[in-house]
Design an enzyme around this catalytic site. Structure first.
Site, PDB file in Angstrom:
ATOM      1  N   ASP A  81      34.388  41.676  55.364  1.00 58.46           N
ATOM      2  CA  ASP A  81      35.431  40.940  54.661  1.00 58.46           C
ATOM      3  C   ASP A  81      36.619  40.661  55.593  1.00 58.46           C
ATOM      4  OD1 ASP A  81      36.347  40.148  51.894  1.00 58.46           O
ATOM      5  OD2 ASP A  81      37.967  41.543  52.369  1.00 58.46           O
ATOM      6  N   HIS A  85      31.547  33.771  45.567  1.00 63.11           N
ATOM      7  CA  HIS A  85      32.369  34.293  44.472  1.00 63.11           C
ATOM      8  C   HIS A  85      33.845  33.905  44.575  1.00 63.11           C
ATOM      9  CE1 HIS A  85      32.917  36.790  47.891  1.00 63.11           C
ATOM     10  NE2 HIS A  85      33.978  37.340  47.328  1.00 63.11           N
ATOM     11  N   ASP A  86      34.245  33.244  45.665  1.00 65.12           N
ATOM     12  CA  ASP A  86      35.650  32.844  45.829  1.00 65.12           C
ATOM     13  C   ASP A  86      35.841  31.347  45.625  1.00 65.12           C
ATOM     14  OD1 ASP A  86      36.543  35.386  46.517  1.00 65.12           O
ATOM     15  OD2 ASP A  86      36.152  35.079  48.650  1.00 65.12           O
ATOM     16  N   ASP A 140      28.842  44.732  51.467  1.00 71.09           N
ATOM     17  CA  ASP A 140      30.139  44.123  51.743  1.00 71.09           C
ATOM     18  C   ASP A 140      31.087  45.214  52.243  1.00 71.09           C
ATOM     19  OD1 ASP A 140      32.246  42.271  51.627  1.00 71.09           O
ATOM     20  OD2 ASP A 140      31.365  41.336  49.850  1.00 71.09           O
ATOM     21  N   GLU A 188      33.420  37.376  57.671  1.00 68.35           N
ATOM     22  CA  GLU A 188      34.162  36.361  56.929  1.00 68.35           C
ATOM     23  C   GLU A 188      35.408  36.045  57.748  1.00 68.35           C
ATOM     24  OE1 GLU A 188      36.231  35.535  52.621  1.00 68.35           O
ATOM     25  OE2 GLU A 188      36.573  37.394  53.669  1.00 68.35           O
TER      26      GLU A 188
HETATM   27  C1  NOJ Z   1      37.616  37.823  50.694  1.00 69.58           C
HETATM   28  C2  NOJ Z   1      36.813  38.163  49.484  1.00 69.58           C
HETATM   29  O1  NOJ Z   1      35.676  37.335  49.462  1.00 69.58           O
HETATM   30  C3  NOJ Z   1      37.725  37.953  48.301  1.00 69.58           C
HETATM   31  O2  NOJ Z   1      37.039  37.989  47.089  1.00 69.58           O
HETATM   32  C4  NOJ Z   1      38.816  38.991  48.379  1.00 69.58           C
HETATM   33  O3  NOJ Z   1      39.764  38.759  47.370  1.00 69.58           O
HETATM   34  C5  NOJ Z   1      39.545  38.944  49.735  1.00 69.58           C
HETATM   35  N1  NOJ Z   1      38.642  38.806  50.840  1.00 69.58           N
HETATM   36  C6  NOJ Z   1      40.351  40.197  49.955  1.00 69.58           C
HETATM   37  O4  NOJ Z   1      39.498  41.280  50.152  1.00 69.58           O
END
Ligand code: NOJ
Length: 554
Positions: free
Chosen positions: A197, A324-325, A96, A250
């Site tokens: 990210d 995870h989000d 990541d 992402e």
């Molecule tokens: C996306 C990540 O998946 C998340 O967990 C994070 O808080 C934000 N980007 C900021 O890096």
């Protein structure tokens, strides 16, 4: 495209996979101890959430040292062993890369604070407006203003996320050079996969002007044309030199045309994109911190648009429900009671047989779901805590605010993996950083002995490797107006040879008339989550609760 269509990627949240040293936090040696389990799934690559040195204000997405493993997760030697052991079982590593921002503990930020001109230019430093107000009115994605005071100076620095995550100024070529060095460092350790990210917010407008509304605000820093230029540059300077590389960006609030450009091989940017529109169909009026049932017709429409248009434009999607989000998909789109297994299989099929690369988030393959927490004290995520306070300020009662946090918190999916039915779910010998619930029923041991979900995932993964229709086929949706069935066809050419996928998204049986071209056809069942009897499609298709039927016709 190094067989991208045949690959399946598994995601591990290291903090929650397996604790080998009894400190309540998962670690790399813990992952190594569980490789036999991973091997059973036959995935091609593992995406690891960040385990670099970090104060963990945003669970590792605030990186203080891009070149070191955080001691709470292990050592560089552990990491090298992990890469080696995974290679032995033919599994690649995807790291990541959090390159939009770094921790305020990072040496770059510290040097900037100490007045070093070179590093001051690494960040967005701006003075207050003449009236003393913040440099602009942008909001942090975690709540509150996107600016924080830069030490004792007259300046503020930009942070689109937590105040301890300072945005890096990608317009500065020195910054890009430093970040590309990071990627190449990990490539030299045998890493071929990278997840970038929030990479589409790296091209902020040159002038950081006030926005007039939240939608316009995002457009000032999202998907700007220069992001494509930076990605091409990054590709050429780093992973583009590796024919085995697999990359995913992402993409926050992106569009189809941009996503085509990000992921089309001839553009030399990335292999694929994570997009999130389909995970906002249970947001009331587009707002995350609300509670409302999911809108099935909207979900279908989004899948249809993204799948068909990305196909036509030559782009490539990452396929996923969980990460995870996100709270668990089973709680949002499936059934956590009577039909837990059937609905988990249905959801898996809906995405796994589409066009793109499927991602499985650890625990999804055993049907994990949101924990039953009873107090805000159980939650640790900065976003959930801020949201709770904001909901109270908006006038919600404590109960109402808690109910919303409970369904939306990112902690939901960050709960440690359930290995067995012990007090700490076999994850740790001591109290873990987040407590498991429901491990008495849902755990790996149980699943492997009497469950059906894991076995079903194994079949889906195997199919993607053997069926060209799945790995390479085009896609076209049908039964678009049906209120219960999500259906699509995969095909390679104009012939009748097609894969038809039917998924019932509800706990009641249903029936629909098939399009004429698919009526009365002989078929071969590829996969189904009920026992099938017939070998022919009639004019009508009927499906049991959460039933899936995927058939090949000639
Ligand atoms: C996306 C990540 O998946 C998340 O967990 C994070 O808080 C934000 N980007 C900021 O890096």
């Amino acid at each position: 495209m190094n067989n991208l269509g045949q690959k399946v990627i598994y995601q591990i949240y290291p903090k929650s996979f397996y604790d080998s040293n009894g400190d309540g936090v998962g670690d790399i040696p813990g992952i190594i101890q569980k490789l036999d389990y991973i091997k059973k799934l036959n995935v091609d690559m593992i995406w690891f959430n960040p385990f670099f040195v970090s104060p963990q204000n945003d669970n590792g997405y605030d990186i203080a040292d891009y070149y070191k493993i955080d001691p709470r997760f292990g050592t560089m030697a552990d990491f090298e062993e992990l890469v080696k052991k995974l290679k032995e079982i033919n599994v690649g590593v995807m790291l990541d890369m959090v390159l939009n921002h770094c921790s305020t503990e990072n040496i770059w930020f510290k040097k900037a604070l100490a007045g070093d001109e070179k590093y001051r230019k690494f960040f967005y430093l701006r003075k207050a407006k003449p009236d003393g107000s913040l440099p602009n009115n942008w909001q942090s994605k975690f709540g509150g203003p996107a600016w924080a005071k830069f030490g004792d100076t007259d300046y503020y620095y930009l942070h689109l996320y937590d105040p301890t995550q300072a945005d890096l100024d990608w317009h500065n070529p020195e910054v890009r050079k430093e970040l590309f060095k990071v990627i190449n460092f990990w490539r030299s350790k045998g890493v071929h996969g990278f997840r970038f990210d929030v990479i589409n917010v790296t091209g902020k407008a040159e002038k950081l002007i006030d926005s007039t509304d939240p939608v316009e605000e995002k457009s000032l820093y999202t998907d700007t044309p220069v992001v494509h230029k930076y990605l091409k540059e990054m590709n050429a300077a780093t992973f583009g030199q590796d024919p085995d590389s697999v990359t995913v960006g992402e993409m926050s609030s992106t569009t189809i045309p941009n996503s085509i450009e990000y992921s089309k091989p001839s553009e030399h940017e990335l292999s694929m994109v994570f997009t999130f529109h389909h995970l906002k169909v249970d947001y009331k009026d587009g707002q995350k911190w609300t509670k409302t049932p999911f809108d099935f017709m909207k979900l279908k429409k989004l899948f249809t648009e993204w799948q068909e248009k990305m196909d036509q434009g030559g782009g490539w999607n990452a396929l996923f429900w969980n990460n995870h989000d996100q709270p668990w998909a089973l709680n949002r789109f499936g059934d956590t009671g009577k039909y837990r297994e059937k609905s988990a299989e249905m959801l898996a099929t809906a995405t796994h047989l589409m066009r793109g690369t499927p991602y499985i988030y650890m625990g999804e393959e055993i049907g994990m779901m949101d924990p039953h927490y009873s107090s805000m004290k159980n939650y640790v995520d900065v976003e959930a805590k801020n949201a709770y306070q904001e909901l109270l300020q908006e006038g919600k009662s404590q109960e109402e605010a808690f109910e919303i946090v409970k369904t939306k918190a990112r902690d939901n999916s960050r709960v440690p993996m359930h290995w067995n039915d012990e007090k700490y779910a076999g994850f740790s010998q001591v109290k873990p950083w987040l407590m498991p619930t429901d491990q008495d029923k849902i755990n790996v041991e149980n699943e492997l002995t009497h469950g059906e979900i894991f076995d079903y995932y194994q079949k889906l993964i195997k199919l993607r490797k053997s069926e060209k229709l799945i790995s390479d086929g085009h896609i076209k949706m049908f039964l678009k107006d049906d209120p219960q069935i999500f259906a699509y066809a995969r095909y390679l050419d104009d012939s009748d040879h097609k894969l038809l996928v039917f998924t019932n998204f509800y706990g009641e049986g249903c029936c629909a008339e098939l399009p004429k071209e698919y009526q009365n056809k002989k078929y071969k069942v590829l996969i189904s989550n009920y026992d099938e009897q017939s070998d022919k499609l009639d004019a009508l298709i009927s499906l049991k609760p959460y039933e899936v039927l995927a058939v090949v016709i000639d």
